[in-house]
Design a protein around this motif. Sequence first.
Motif, PDB file in Angstrom:
ATOM      1  N   ILE A  83       0.875  -1.177   0.000  1.00  0.00           N
ATOM      2  CA  ILE A  83       0.000   0.000   0.000  1.00  0.00           C
ATOM      3  C   ILE A  83       0.910   1.224   0.000  1.00  0.00           C
ATOM      4  N   LEU A  84       0.546   2.216  -0.772  1.00  0.00           N
ATOM      5  CA  LEU A  84       1.318   3.455  -0.830  1.00  0.00           C
ATOM      6  C   LEU A  84       1.018   4.271   0.429  1.00  0.00           C
ATOM      7  N   LEU A  85       2.064   4.678   1.162  1.00  0.00           N
ATOM      8  CA  LEU A  85       1.897   5.341   2.452  1.00  0.00           C
ATOM      9  C   LEU A  85       2.357   6.797   2.391  1.00  0.00           C
ATOM     10  N   ASP A  86       1.587   7.649   3.044  1.00  0.00           N
ATOM     11  CA  ASP A  86       1.917   9.068   3.180  1.00  0.00           C
ATOM     12  C   ASP A  86       1.942   9.357   4.682  1.00  0.00           C
ATOM     13  N   ILE A  87       3.133   9.575   5.248  1.00  0.00           N
ATOM     14  CA  ILE A  87       3.326   9.673   6.695  1.00  0.00           C
ATOM     15  C   ILE A  87       4.026  10.991   7.026  1.00  0.00           C
ATOM     16  N   GLY A  88       3.572  11.669   8.097  1.00  0.00           N
ATOM     17  CA  GLY A  88       4.126  12.966   8.471  1.00  0.00           C
ATOM     18  C   GLY A  88       5.088  12.883   9.644  1.00  0.00           C
ATOM     19  N   LEU A  89       6.228  13.589   9.524  1.00  0.00           N
ATOM     20  CA  LEU A  89       7.225  13.629  10.594  1.00  0.00           C
ATOM     21  C   LEU A  89       8.188  14.780  10.354  1.00  0.00           C
ATOM     22  N   PRO A  90       8.926  15.227  11.386  1.00  0.00           N
ATOM     23  CA  PRO A  90       9.963  16.253  11.184  1.00  0.00           C
ATOM     24  C   PRO A  90      11.280  15.597  10.772  1.00  0.00           C
ATOM     25  N   ILE A  91      12.020  16.286   9.918  1.00  0.00           N
ATOM     26  CA  ILE A  91      13.286  15.731   9.407  1.00  0.00           C
ATOM     27  C   ILE A  91      14.327  16.843   9.367  1.00  0.00           C
ATOM     28  N   MET A  92      15.584  16.494   9.730  1.00  0.00           N
ATOM     29  CA  MET A  92      16.715  17.407   9.600  1.00  0.00           C
ATOM     30  C   MET A  92      17.392  17.179   8.254  1.00  0.00           C
ATOM     31  N   PHE A  93      17.677  18.283   7.546  1.00  0.00           N
ATOM     32  CA  PHE A  93      18.342  18.179   6.242  1.00  0.00           C
ATOM     33  C   PHE A  93      19.268  19.375   6.072  1.00  0.00           C
ATOM     34  N   GLY A  95      21.231  20.747   8.120  1.00  0.00           N
ATOM     35  CA  GLY A  95      21.143  21.667   9.247  1.00  0.00           C
ATOM     36  C   GLY A  95      19.808  22.373   9.383  1.00  0.00           C
ATOM     37  N   LEU A  96      18.867  22.070   8.484  1.00  0.00           N
ATOM     38  CA  LEU A  96      17.549  22.705   8.520  1.00  0.00           C
ATOM     39  C   LEU A  96      16.531  21.753   9.129  1.00  0.00           C
ATOM     40  N   ARG A  97      15.661  22.291   9.955  1.00  0.00           N
ATOM     41  CA  ARG A  97      14.534  21.516  10.492  1.00  0.00           C
ATOM     42  C   ARG A  97      13.361  21.688   9.546  1.00  0.00           C
ATOM     43  N   LEU A  98      12.830  20.572   9.050  1.00  0.00           N
ATOM     44  CA  LEU A  98      11.774  20.605   8.047  1.00  0.00           C
ATOM     45  C   LEU A  98      10.562  19.817   8.525  1.00  0.00           C
ATOM     46  N   ASN A  99       9.382  20.350   8.249  1.00  0.00           N
ATOM     47  CA  ASN A  99       8.113  19.666   8.502  1.00  0.00           C
ATOM     48  C   ASN A  99       7.799  18.865   7.246  1.00  0.00           C
ATOM     49  N   CYS A 100       7.897  17.541   7.327  1.00  0.00           N
ATOM     50  CA  CYS A 100       7.921  16.730   6.107  1.00  0.00           C
ATOM     51  C   CYS A 100       6.809  15.685   6.043  1.00  0.00           C
ATOM     52  N   ARG A 101       6.609  15.223   4.837  1.00  0.00           N
ATOM     53  CA  ARG A 101       5.799  14.049   4.535  1.00  0.00           C
ATOM     54  C   ARG A 101       6.690  13.049   3.817  1.00  0.00           C
ATOM     55  N   VAL A 102       6.523  11.793   4.156  1.00  0.00           N
ATOM     56  CA  VAL A 102       7.278  10.732   3.488  1.00  0.00           C
ATOM     57  C   VAL A 102       6.294   9.854   2.738  1.00  0.00           C
ATOM     58  N   LEU A 103       6.501   9.746   1.427  1.00  0.00           N
ATOM     59  CA  LEU A 103       5.709   8.829   0.605  1.00  0.00           C
ATOM     60  C   LEU A 103       6.548   7.578   0.398  1.00  0.00           C
ATOM     61  N   SER A 104       5.984   6.410   0.757  1.00  0.00           N
ATOM     62  CA  SER A 104       6.790   5.181   0.709  1.00  0.00           C
ATOM     63  C   SER A 104       5.952   4.017   0.190  1.00  0.00           C
ATOM     64  N   LEU A 105       6.662   2.973  -0.266  1.00  0.00           N
ATOM     65  CA  LEU A 105       6.029   1.749  -0.744  1.00  0.00           C
ATOM     66  C   LEU A 105       6.933   0.576  -0.416  1.00  0.00           C
ATOM     67  N   ASN A 106       6.369  -0.430   0.249  1.00  0.00           N
ATOM     68  CA  ASN A 106       7.098  -1.668   0.566  1.00  0.00           C
ATOM     69  C   ASN A 106       8.434  -1.401   1.254  1.00  0.00           C
ATOM     70  N   GLY A 107       8.411  -0.455   2.215  1.00  0.00           N
ATOM     71  CA  GLY A 107       9.600  -0.164   2.998  1.00  0.00           C
ATOM     72  C   GLY A 107      10.566   0.797   2.352  1.00  0.00           C
ATOM     73  N   ARG A 108      10.319   1.174   1.114  1.00  0.00           N
ATOM     74  CA  ARG A 108      11.244   2.069   0.402  1.00  0.00           C
ATOM     75  C   ARG A 108      10.662   3.475   0.309  1.00  0.00           C
ATOM     76  N   ILE A 109      11.469   4.470   0.656  1.00  0.00           N
ATOM     77  CA  ILE A 109      11.028   5.864   0.597  1.00  0.00           C
ATOM     78  C   ILE A 109      11.093   6.348  -0.855  1.00  0.00           C
ATOM     79  N   ILE A 110       9.975   6.791  -1.365  1.00  0.00           N
ATOM     80  CA  ILE A 110       9.898   7.296  -2.736  1.00  0.00           C
ATOM     81  C   ILE A 110      10.221   8.778  -2.780  1.00  0.00           C
TER      82      ILE A 110
END
Length: 719
Positions: A83-93, A95-110
């Motif tokens: 199932i295609l997943l859309d999950i929300g979390l904060p991520i550092m990139f 040195g920047l703090r970002l409010n992010c969404r991760v779209l993933s499938l079968n354990g792999r981040i798209i």
Amino acid sequence: MSRRLVTLATCTLSQWALDFEGNRDRIVESIRIAKEKGATLRTGPELEITGYGCLDHFLEMDVYTHSLEMLHSILSNEATHDILLDIGLPIMFKGLRLNCRVLSLNGRIILIRPKMWLAQDGNYREMRYFTPWQTDEIDDYRLPELFHKLQGAETCPIGNAIVSTKDSSIGLETCQELFEPLAPHNLLTLNGAEIITNSSGSHHSLRKLDVRLGLLQQATKVCGGIYLYSNQQGCDGDRLYYDGSSMILCNGQILGQGTQFSLNDIEVIVSTVDLEEVRAYRSTPSRGLQAISAPRIKYIHVDFNLSTTGDDLDLDVMPTPSRPLRIHSPEEEIALSPACWMWSFLRRSKQAGFLLPLSGGLDSASTATLVYSMCRIVMSALEEGNEQVIADVRRIAGPYHGDQWLPKDARELCGSLLSTVYLGMAKQSSSETRSRAQRLADSIGSRHLSMDIDNVFLAQKELLTQATGFEANFKVHGGTQAENLSLQNIQARSRMVTSYYFAQMLPTVQQRRGGGSLLVLASGNVDECLRGYLTKYDCSSADLNPIGSISKTDLKRFLAYAQTEFSLPILEEFLEATPTAELEPLTEDYAQSDEADMGMTYVELSEFGRLRKEYKLGPFGMWQRLVHEWRDKCTPRETAAKVKHFFHCYAINRHKMTTMTPALHMEDYSPDDNRYDLRPFVYPSFYGSWSYKKIDEAVEKMEKKREESLAAQAKKAGN
């Protein structure tokens, strides 16, 4: 045209700030339910791994580390695959703090999609924690080592892109971005995105939902396409109640709408849509011309089918029909939002229940009725078999009755959760208020105590006399205004101390086995907070204030509603009674009145509050507006006097708001200094100020012009 049916899921979750494992488990369970219902795409609320309300914890590195650990736990769980997943979390990139969404499938981040436009007004200060993603470039995000095996690579894309499956395309929009003039969904849909997901952390305030839903409908009416809106629900640790209402829309029509107020920890809304209907809706020449000339957005391709085609259609899988919008009346919103917020707070604080000083007035009656409303909602959840609510009720109230006990009705539950106490004074408190408090407690089932605090008051009053020889008196006994106020404040503050003593000891007196104390409830409304018509550290000081952001006018409407809806005829007496603090002695020709003491009506206070906060008007601007709006009931000079009096009272009492009990945010003119209304608390005198001089000058000009006009009319009539 062959049908291409796609089943999509959006989730409402009751997340809790920093409850990493609990939040993860609710996410995993929502994915399981979405798959069980046949969905091939699931989206969840904004920052769902951490909870939205972490506030300054978002400045801590632990939050980012633990968020990625929870994400890895979710993606490595094979129950979340296929199932295609859309999950929300904060991520550092970088040195920047970002409010992010991760779209993933079968354990792999798209794709990691950072939020581009951050909420930065009212209750929200996202730029204090995060940086908005203001670039069209797609960058490489270097994944932590624990993801390398799952990902099959060390990096993944980060940026704003459209994810293209074998049969459709998905664009992402996050909460505040929907409200922007140039909302991302416009460009995403012109670039071919057929599905837009929106993860949100949107709070409830009165009469707000129709605005939010109007934007959702407008987005798909204008652009066409499918829109999945997901929102958090409940109290996640702060003054806000997130009001769910997750939705699925297609081409302007509502297909699915979740609850706005409920005690469900997990709610999954699923709809089946025909992608061909989106393509047909968009097939207009003008849209095609705009699409062909729109700035390009990069596509990221994934080997996955969201839909079924005409060759393998299942007769049991049908497109979801449209449905009407469900919106609660303001009276229902008041009955439901504070009730759900209080239940979230009670169950998560692990305390034993509530204690309320019940004065016999409208405000404390409203608070008591809201607790009873909470009990009604809990009973509905019990009848539905909500396992989490059953466990919470047995944990909180069970020690009174036994581990397997469940209440038979809301009144019995209220008796286990709410203790009320009437704290009177023999010469100040009327028999009417004492009786009303007792009969309301009987009606809702609370454990009620009635007592006088004269001895406490007299002992405190005597301390000054012992130390200085001076005896203070009420004004009706010849005392000064300073004496009168100080004696009123002794009573008010004694009630606060007594309330906390009772809250800590009543569970022991009642032989509770479960431990914990009672949460003390305040009952000061938003208008009295705005005017400062309260004693600092009196019964306005408590653990929670369910009505601290509700106007007196709306509370009256709520009680009138509850009188019928909750079968509480006693509430009619509270609606008819004159609001009074009952802090001065009663005489044959004097009884204290709130509106007389304040020098303004509650209706006027609400108007002043809206103009001050929502319309951003100072004294001169407010007078300019009201001099027209009130022209049929006040002269310009009378309006000026009212505006001046309001701002004077507001300024000298503003310091009280720095200590106010945390109140559920319900009204957008709330003066809550601690989170929402950031203004000074030490003001220069408004009387004699430049703004007041400008008002006086304008009033004199108006009066002079009026006199000249009347003189000219008289002269003309004489001729």
